[in-house]
Motif scaffolding. Structure first.
Motif, mmCIF file in Angstrom:
data_model
loop_
_atom_site.group_PDB
_atom_site.id
_atom_site.type_symbol
_atom_site.label_atom_id
_atom_site.label_comp_id
_atom_site.label_asym_id
_atom_site.label_seq_id
_atom_site.Cartn_x
_atom_site.Cartn_y
_atom_site.Cartn_z
ATOM 1 N N THR A 234 0.814 -1.217 0.000
ATOM 2 C CA THR A 234 0.000 0.000 0.000
ATOM 3 C C THR A 234 0.844 1.262 0.000
ATOM 4 N N GLN A 235 1.886 1.280 0.850
ATOM 5 C CA GLN A 235 2.699 2.487 0.960
ATOM 6 C C GLN A 235 3.407 2.821 -0.349
ATOM 7 N N GLY A 236 3.698 1.812 -1.136
ATOM 8 C CA GLY A 236 4.397 2.056 -2.396
ATOM 9 C C GLY A 236 3.510 2.578 -3.502
ATOM 10 N N LEU A 237 2.181 2.470 -3.328
ATOM 11 C CA LEU A 237 1.269 2.870 -4.398
ATOM 12 C C LEU A 237 1.376 4.350 -4.721
ATOM 13 N N ARG A 238 1.587 5.162 -3.690
ATOM 14 C CA ARG A 238 1.697 6.604 -3.900
ATOM 15 C C ARG A 238 2.949 6.983 -4.690
ATOM 16 N N LYS A 239 3.922 6.082 -4.707
ATOM 17 C CA LYS A 239 5.185 6.367 -5.387
ATOM 18 C C LYS A 239 5.150 5.991 -6.863
ATOM 19 N N LEU A 240 4.057 5.353 -7.297
ATOM 20 C CA LEU A 240 3.968 4.954 -8.695
ATOM 21 C C LEU A 240 4.035 6.169 -9.609
ATOM 22 N N GLN A 241 4.776 6.045 -10.678
ATOM 23 C CA GLN A 241 4.958 7.153 -11.609
ATOM 24 C C GLN A 241 4.181 6.953 -12.907
ATOM 25 N N CYS A 242 3.207 6.052 -12.881
ATOM 26 C CA CYS A 242 2.431 5.775 -14.090
ATOM 27 C C CYS A 242 0.940 5.864 -13.768
ATOM 28 N N ARG A 243 0.147 5.899 -14.816
ATOM 29 C CA ARG A 243 -1.307 5.902 -14.651
ATOM 30 C C ARG A 243 -1.821 4.483 -14.486
ATOM 31 N N SER A 244 -2.948 4.356 -13.812
ATOM 32 C CA SER A 244 -3.502 3.035 -13.516
ATOM 33 C C SER A 244 -4.987 2.997 -13.850
ATOM 34 N N LEU A 245 -5.403 1.897 -14.459
ATOM 35 C CA LEU A 245 -6.810 1.624 -14.723
ATOM 36 C C LEU A 245 -7.140 0.287 -14.073
ATOM 37 N N ILE A 246 -8.094 0.306 -13.141
ATOM 38 C CA ILE A 246 -8.442 -0.898 -12.391
ATOM 39 C C ILE A 246 -9.845 -1.358 -12.763
ATOM 40 N N PHE A 247 -9.961 -2.636 -13.101
ATOM 41 C CA PHE A 247 -11.256 -3.290 -13.289
ATOM 42 C C PHE A 247 -11.459 -4.253 -12.122
ATOM 43 N N VAL A 248 -12.691 -4.337 -11.650
ATOM 44 C CA VAL A 248 -12.991 -5.339 -10.627
ATOM 45 C C VAL A 248 -14.427 -5.806 -10.803
ATOM 46 N N GLY A 249 -14.621 -7.110 -10.682
ATOM 47 C CA GLY A 249 -15.967 -7.650 -10.750
ATOM 48 C C GLY A 249 -16.703 -7.394 -9.447
ATOM 49 N N LEU A 259 -11.035 -1.743 -4.060
ATOM 50 C CA LEU A 259 -11.496 -0.472 -3.508
ATOM 51 C C LEU A 259 -10.428 0.150 -2.615
ATOM 52 N N HIS A 260 -9.771 -0.694 -1.821
ATOM 53 C CA HIS A 260 -8.680 -0.196 -0.979
ATOM 54 C C HIS A 260 -7.551 0.361 -1.841
ATOM 55 N N MET A 261 -7.227 -0.347 -2.896
ATOM 56 C CA MET A 261 -6.116 0.070 -3.757
ATOM 57 C C MET A 261 -6.399 1.402 -4.431
ATOM 58 N N ILE A 262 -7.592 1.562 -4.982
ATOM 59 C CA ILE A 262 -7.904 2.805 -5.688
ATOM 60 C C ILE A 262 -7.918 3.983 -4.722
ATOM 61 N N SER A 263 -8.240 3.720 -3.446
ATOM 62 C CA SER A 263 -8.255 4.795 -2.457
ATOM 63 C C SER A 263 -6.852 5.264 -2.084
ATOM 64 N N LYS A 264 -5.851 4.425 -2.349
ATOM 65 C CA LYS A 264 -4.476 4.755 -1.993
ATOM 66 C C LYS A 264 -3.658 5.268 -3.172
ATOM 67 N N LEU A 265 -4.145 5.042 -4.380
ATOM 68 C CA LEU A 265 -3.438 5.537 -5.561
ATOM 69 C C LEU A 265 -3.616 7.038 -5.704
ATOM 70 N N ASP A 266 -2.699 7.670 -6.385
ATOM 71 C CA ASP A 266 -2.795 9.098 -6.662
ATOM 72 C C ASP A 266 -4.067 9.368 -7.455
ATOM 73 N N ARG A 267 -4.943 10.194 -6.917
ATOM 74 C CA ARG A 267 -6.246 10.424 -7.533
ATOM 75 C C ARG A 267 -6.148 11.061 -8.917
ATOM 76 N N ARG A 268 -5.049 11.707 -9.198
ATOM 77 C CA ARG A 268 -4.916 12.372 -10.494
ATOM 78 C C ARG A 268 -4.641 11.393 -11.618
ATOM 79 N N PHE A 269 -4.171 10.190 -11.287
ATOM 80 C CA PHE A 269 -3.691 9.287 -12.328
ATOM 81 C C PHE A 269 -4.275 7.888 -12.230
#
Length: 347
Positions: A234-249, A259-269
């Motif tokens: 989780t702590q490393g998610l904020r350090k990601l330097q790329c954009r992310s698209l998450i699908f979940v059933g 849901l936890h992951m998307i809440s921790k990712l940079d909201r801009r990307f």
């Protein structure tokens, strides 16, 4: 992009396009990488979920003409199989050391070096999504984007840990028996798909069950052990330097993880797409639901599909089915908003 002279190439039966399987030796052991498409194109790597390989995890998505044209036109696809998960894999030796999730992520870096690939787009499902996210955290300059399906990012919950231990023990004592297959199918697919009398859905479930029977139980146990010992990224998610698209059933047992992951990712990307009436492996159960979000996500990188292809007449999507926010340049271009786009399945 030249092939290395010491590679082992095995001609494969074409799934959608002629490709070659390369057995790549790394310091952590050998891995199978199936390569499809033009080697001069940007690279897209895939990594499947537990006990699956690219045939059983991504064939549904690549069978969609629109996805096929979008991805194969723009990328060279490198399908990475977890150790011992490729078709015809040998049984792992008892003396082979167990690999950690860090070892599996480091293997990817060696594979890219082998193929002389600098940067990649990543597409992973559940356990594979975790490995690719960890890779992006460890090697941020080598990942241009993450497409994650029902991803994991935290340590195993007690419920998951216990369930995985039961599966591991069954694999040890009974091999890939019918009970293990049913438990894994519950991991992959929603109840509606597993009990459906629809011809296509019955074929998908039956095909997956058959392909699971081809996996060696000891190889699956090794990958399962690594995933069960994973650490919280989780702590490393904020350090990601790329954009992310998450699908979940919506019915995925790992829905809360996404849901936890998307809440921790940079909201801009980052952006989230929840697919209704679907389990974890959206790429097989409802691949059509991925088409429009994928297209607009990749459009932000300058990738597009041929104009002769339009929205799939078979799919549940039309542009008006998606939240207008998803189409904005800010959300799918340089910046992505953490929106929850629900895609309803037409009856």
């Amino acid at each position: 992009m030249a092939e290395h002279s010491d590679s082992v190439c095995v001609d494969m039966e074409p799934v959608l396009l002629a490709g070659k399987e390369h057995i790549v030796k790394t310091i952590y052991g050998s891995l199978s990488v199936a390569v499809f498409g033009d080697w001069d194109n940007p690279a897209l790597i895939t990594y499947p979920d537990l006990a699956l390989n690219y045939v059983s995890c991504f064939q549904g998505l690549f069978s969609c003409p629109e996805a096929f044209s979008l991805l194969l036109q723009n990328f060279c696809i490198y399908h990475i199989s977890p150790p011992g998960h490729e078709q015809g894999a040998a049984v792992a030796g008892k003396d082979e050391p167990s690999l950690s999730v860090d070892d599996l992520a480091n293997q990817i870096a060696e594979i890219l070096d082998y193929f002389r690939v600098d940067k990649v787009m990543c597409l992973g499902v559940t356990a594979g999504a975790y490995i690719l996210t960890l890779f992006a955290i460890k090697y941020p300059k080598r990942v241009i984007g993450l497409i994650l399906v029902s991803p994991l990012c935290k340590t195993s919950s007690w419920k998951e840990w216990l369930s995985n231990k039961v599966i591991s023990n069954l694999l040890y004592m009974c091999g890939m028996c019918g009970l293990v297959k049913e438990v894994l199918l519950m991991r992959y697919f929603g109840k509606a798909a597993r009990t459906s009398t629809d011809v296509l859905e019955s074929y998908i479930i039956g095909s997956c069950r058959r392909l699971l029977g081809e996996r060696h139980s000891s190889n699956v146990r090794r990958f399962l052990g690594a995933i069960n010992r994973r650490w919280d990224i989780t702590q490393g998610l904020r350090k990601l330097q790329c954009r992310s698209l998450i699908f979940v059933g919506e019915n995925s047992p790992f829905h809360h993880e996404a849901l936890h992951m998307i809440s921790k990712l940079d909201r801009r990307f980052s952006a989230l797409v929840e697919v209704q009436a679907c389990g974890s492996v959206v790429t097989e159960e409802q691949p059509d639901a991925m088409l429009v979000p994928l297209e607009y996500f990749l459009l932000g990188y300058g990738f597009c599909r041929p104009s002769q292809f339009s929205v799939s007449p078979r799919g549940p999507l039309s542009p008006i089915s998606i939240s207008p926010e998803l189409f904005s340049p800010e959300s799918m271009g340089l910046k992505l908003k953490p929106i929850k786009t629900r895609i309803q399945k037409e009856v």
